[in-house]
Design a protein around this motif. Structure first.
Motif, mmCIF file in Angstrom:
data_model
loop_
_atom_site.group_PDB
_atom_site.id
_atom_site.type_symbol
_atom_site.label_atom_id
_atom_site.label_comp_id
_atom_site.label_asym_id
_atom_site.label_seq_id
_atom_site.Cartn_x
_atom_site.Cartn_y
_atom_site.Cartn_z
ATOM 1 N N VAL A 223 0.918 -1.186 0.114
ATOM 2 C CA VAL A 223 0.014 0.116 -0.142
ATOM 3 C C VAL A 223 0.698 1.325 -0.044
ATOM 4 O O VAL A 223 0.248 2.309 -0.370
ATOM 5 C CB VAL A 223 -0.916 -0.137 1.383
ATOM 6 N N THR A 224 2.144 1.383 0.566
ATOM 7 C CA THR A 224 2.936 2.504 0.739
ATOM 8 C C THR A 224 3.649 2.968 -0.456
ATOM 9 O O THR A 224 3.940 4.149 -0.510
ATOM 10 C CB THR A 224 4.012 2.290 1.745
ATOM 11 N N GLY A 225 3.327 2.264 -1.732
ATOM 12 C CA GLY A 225 3.865 2.899 -2.912
ATOM 13 C C GLY A 225 3.475 4.200 -3.244
ATOM 14 O O GLY A 225 4.382 5.175 -3.486
ATOM 15 N N PRO A 226 2.162 4.479 -3.377
ATOM 16 C CA PRO A 226 1.721 5.920 -3.536
ATOM 17 C C PRO A 226 2.241 6.972 -2.582
ATOM 18 O O PRO A 226 2.543 8.095 -2.775
ATOM 19 C CB PRO A 226 0.384 5.844 -3.693
ATOM 20 N N TYR A 227 2.383 6.700 -1.296
ATOM 21 C CA TYR A 227 2.750 7.532 -0.216
ATOM 22 C C TYR A 227 4.366 7.706 -0.341
ATOM 23 O O TYR A 227 4.540 8.919 -0.064
ATOM 24 C CB TYR A 227 2.444 6.609 1.217
ATOM 25 N N GLY A 228 5.141 6.577 -0.802
ATOM 26 C CA GLY A 228 6.429 6.898 -0.955
ATOM 27 C C GLY A 228 6.516 7.878 -1.958
ATOM 28 O O GLY A 228 7.509 8.577 -2.005
ATOM 29 N N ARG A 229 5.983 7.724 -2.934
ATOM 30 C CA ARG A 229 6.294 8.402 -4.605
ATOM 31 C C ARG A 229 5.789 9.864 -4.091
ATOM 32 O O ARG A 229 6.540 10.759 -4.308
ATOM 33 C CB ARG A 229 5.199 8.054 -5.508
ATOM 34 N N ARG A 230 4.772 10.278 -3.178
ATOM 35 C CA ARG A 230 4.437 11.520 -2.809
ATOM 36 C C ARG A 230 5.330 12.154 -1.855
ATOM 37 O O ARG A 230 5.763 13.557 -1.993
ATOM 38 C CB ARG A 230 2.916 11.567 -2.235
ATOM 39 N N ILE A 231 5.688 11.437 -1.118
ATOM 40 C CA ILE A 231 6.729 12.059 0.073
ATOM 41 C C ILE A 231 8.282 12.070 -0.626
ATOM 42 O O ILE A 231 8.993 13.105 -0.725
ATOM 43 C CB ILE A 231 6.901 11.039 1.263
ATOM 44 N N PHE A 232 8.845 11.187 -1.128
ATOM 45 C CA PHE A 232 10.312 10.922 -1.392
ATOM 46 C C PHE A 232 10.539 11.455 -2.714
ATOM 47 O O PHE A 232 11.520 12.166 -2.742
ATOM 48 C CB PHE A 232 10.921 9.731 -1.330
ATOM 49 N N ASP A 234 7.999 13.536 -4.803
ATOM 50 C CA ASP A 234 7.445 14.843 -5.130
ATOM 51 C C ASP A 234 7.691 15.928 -4.098
ATOM 52 O O ASP A 234 7.862 17.105 -4.516
ATOM 53 C CB ASP A 234 5.778 14.590 -5.102
ATOM 54 N N GLU A 235 7.768 15.528 -2.899
ATOM 55 C CA GLU A 235 7.991 16.329 -1.896
ATOM 56 C C GLU A 235 9.498 16.793 -1.552
ATOM 57 O O GLU A 235 9.999 17.907 -1.190
ATOM 58 C CB GLU A 235 7.356 16.096 -0.512
ATOM 59 N N LEU A 236 10.285 15.776 -1.278
ATOM 60 C CA LEU A 236 11.706 15.702 -1.010
ATOM 61 C C LEU A 236 12.696 15.896 -2.246
ATOM 62 O O LEU A 236 13.696 16.090 -2.126
ATOM 63 C CB LEU A 236 12.152 14.514 -0.040
ATOM 64 N N GLY A 237 12.154 15.508 -3.121
ATOM 65 C CA GLY A 237 12.868 15.657 -4.573
ATOM 66 C C GLY A 237 13.884 14.488 -4.982
ATOM 67 O O GLY A 237 14.713 14.613 -5.990
ATOM 68 N N PHE A 238 13.632 13.429 -4.469
ATOM 69 C CA PHE A 238 14.739 12.259 -4.822
ATOM 70 C C PHE A 238 14.216 11.876 -6.273
ATOM 71 O O PHE A 238 12.983 11.969 -6.671
ATOM 72 C CB PHE A 238 14.488 11.099 -3.820
ATOM 73 N N PRO A 239 14.903 11.466 -6.994
ATOM 74 C CA PRO A 239 14.733 10.672 -8.270
ATOM 75 C C PRO A 239 13.655 9.733 -8.269
ATOM 76 O O PRO A 239 13.708 8.765 -7.204
ATOM 77 C CB PRO A 239 16.096 10.415 -9.166
ATOM 78 N N GLU A 240 13.038 9.621 -9.508
ATOM 79 C CA GLU A 240 12.077 8.085 -9.561
ATOM 80 C C GLU A 240 12.717 6.894 -9.398
ATOM 81 O O GLU A 240 12.164 5.903 -8.923
ATOM 82 C CB GLU A 240 11.374 8.187 -11.013
#
Length: 550
Positions: A223-232, A234-240
């Motif tokens: 379940v945390t995939g969308p949460y990780g993408r949004r935080i790491f 979109d918010e923190l700027g780490f690459p995909e």
């Protein structure tokens, strides 16, 4: 839209007793006619006062197979029992921490979380249903006992007869007669909360100033995939490229969504191969975590202790202060040493997050953890995998302000210099014969202190029991503890998180204030041998080797 209520005759099913985290069974068990309906009705029958009438209920889960079917059943049965409003994650998705946060933010009367946590998913695997109370945490034993009693006496359930299914795909409000169903963005409220807790600006600045720092987060198709993408991202700027397996799948891609060195092996291999600075994983429903680097694995016991040690660099704890620290009984005693250094209360509780919740509600606990890869704080009433990972990012960024280049290994080394090292391991024997496992535990309970194994002398042997300091409730037979003269510990416990058979967990711990760099399995080998000798585990379970070692 037409709305009517019908009553359906039924009869009890055996074995619908919720464990530490709800009812978990194979999907095929839940798919039996009326089986799921019976348990859902039992939840509403046992719902604490004032009950379901005109209540607001949060609903969501980890995306596993059968979840969407169960959501529809909950809405129909809940509506028939008087629930006035449902708040449901888009597509039914809500991580367990996000559900807890949403219950608290929206002042809901409770929630139903559809998950079997770290257990495999898919048509041939596991499903689960868990009820959380209005504080956002797992139901206490008084409520789960009432749910079980309701399952034993049930003769009918109520069901609303809608002329349409709830559309889970579209954010917005739907009405079904007198009932409102609000579909919400699964991620937004949780991300807003996390941004209030941690120093995102510090982490962004650290990432920009340290381009060679790399992150790899593996959601294990949970379940945390969308949460990780949004935080790491979109918010923190780490690459995909910092993300792996971040699409929730009904069967978790055929993998076991448990963040440990065995089931998250692909992450471990990638972190080592690519020299990743911080590797992390979360489990199926998002409440567990694993933290490591290419040159160090952080045990969950150490992880929560380190977070507690560095709590002053986290904005949330700067505001609230540290009210107390806690661990589950099998978890290593490292956090106890941090509590002593900070001059705050330290609590040892049975396994199960609900015990931490009571202390939090009483204002006596801020940070806590379990050796089973669960870490969290009083921001919600569940353990929180993403929270723990962002905490590590915050700590690394903070330490680098004065020690540029510091990483996971150096942070752990400095921690051990201050507190010493609690070497710790856990051996899991999954899906063993329940009768044999019970016989083994009963035999262990008859042993007496005074035994000696070389230099190891047993000074205490008991079956851990706990009296809650808040409500005085008593929990017994929480695990057999064998404590040696040098403070080393061996603990045996039957776990309640499996869906069939029994899981025997053996926990082994030794404290060393001088030598910090030993391999844990080497350091603990003498105690492992003693544990197998004392328990006669192979005789009672037939197992020569554990399923998982952590």
């Amino acid at each position: 839209m037409s709305f009517s209520v019908r009553t359906v005759d039924t009869s009890p099913f055996d074995g619908q007793k919720p464990g530490t985290s709800g009812l978990r069974k194979r999907v095929k068990v839940f798919q039996q006619p009326k089986y799921t309906e019976n348990f859902i009705q039992a939840i509403f029958t046992a719902m604490p006062a004032p009950g379901p009438q005109n209540a607001t209920l949060v609903v969501g889960g980890d995306g596993r197979y059968f979840m969407k079917d169960a959501v529809q059943k909950i809405v129909r049965i809940g509506a028939a029992n008087g629930i006035k409003k449902f708040i449901i994650g888009q597509d039914g998705i809500l991580s367990t921490p996000a559900a807890s946060a949403l219950i608290r933010k929206r002042d809901a009367d409770g929630g139903i979380i559809l998950t079997a946590s770290h257990n495999p998913g898919g048509p041939e695997n596991d499903f689960g249903i868990k009820y959380n109370t209005r504080n956002g945490g797992p139901a206490p034993e008084s409520v789960t006992d009432a749910i079980y009693q309701a399952t034993c006496t049930i003769s009918e359930y109520k069901e609303a007869d809608f002329d349409a299914h709830v559309d889970l795909s579209t954010v917005g409000i739907q009405t079904f007669g007198p009932v409102s169903v609000e579909i919400v963005d699964s991620v937004a409220d949780y991300v807003e909360l996390i941004k209030e807790i941690f120093d995102f600006e510090l982490i962004r600045k650290f990432r920009q100033q340290t381009p060679d720092f790399t992150l790899l987060f593996d959601a294990l198709n949970g379940v945390t995939g969308p949460y990780g993408r949004r935080i790491f991202v979109d918010e923190l700027g780490f690459p995909e490229t910092s993300l792996a397996n971040c699409t929730p799948l009904e069967d978790f891609g055929g993998s076991h969504p448990d963040p440990n060195l065995t089931y998250a092996r692909s992450l471990v291999d990638s972190v080592e191969k690519h020299k990743i600075s911080l590797g992390a994983a979360s489990d199926g429903d998002g409440d567990r975590n694993m933290v490591l680097s290419h040159d160090w694995f952080v045990t969950p016991s150490d992880s929560v202790a380190v977070i507690a040690h560095y709590a002053d660099c986290i904005p949330y704890f700067k505001r609230t202060g540290i009210r107390g620290l806690a661990r589950s009984m099998p978890t290593s005693c490292a956090i106890d040493r941090v509590a002593a250094a900070k001059g705050v209360e330290a609590f040892e509780v049975p396994t199960g997050w609900k015990f931490f919740g009571n202390l939090m509600d009483a204002g006596r606990l801020s940070i806590c953890g379990e050796e089973s890869f669960g870490t969290g704080s009083d921001h919600i009433r569940e353990k929180d995998g993403i929270w723990a990972i962002v905490a590590w990012l915050n700590i690394i960024a903070h330490v680098n302000l004065t020690a540029p280049g510091a990483g996971v290994r150096s942070i752990m080394s400095e921690f051990y210099k201050v507190y010493g090292r609690n070497y710790f391991t856990r051996y899991d024997y999954e899906e063993v014969d329940s009768e044999g496992a019970t016989q083994m535990m009963n035999r262990l309970r008859t042993l007496e202190p005074g035994m000696a194994f070389g230099s190891y002398k047993v000074v205490k042997l008991d079956d851990f029991h706990y009296t809650d300091p808040v409500d005085q409730s008593i929990s017994q037979k929480q695990g057999v503890r064998i404590i040696f003269q040098d403070t080393s510990r061996i603990i045996f416990r039957l776990s309640g998180t499996g869906s069939q058979g029994a899981t025997v967990r053996v926990y082994i711990e030794r404290y060393d204030e001088k030598e910090f760099a030993l391999d844990a399995q080497t350091a603990l080998k003498p105690l492992v041998d003693i544990a197998l000798d004392i328990s006669q585990l192979e005789k009672y379970t037939g197992r020569k080797e554990p399923t998982v070692i952590t």
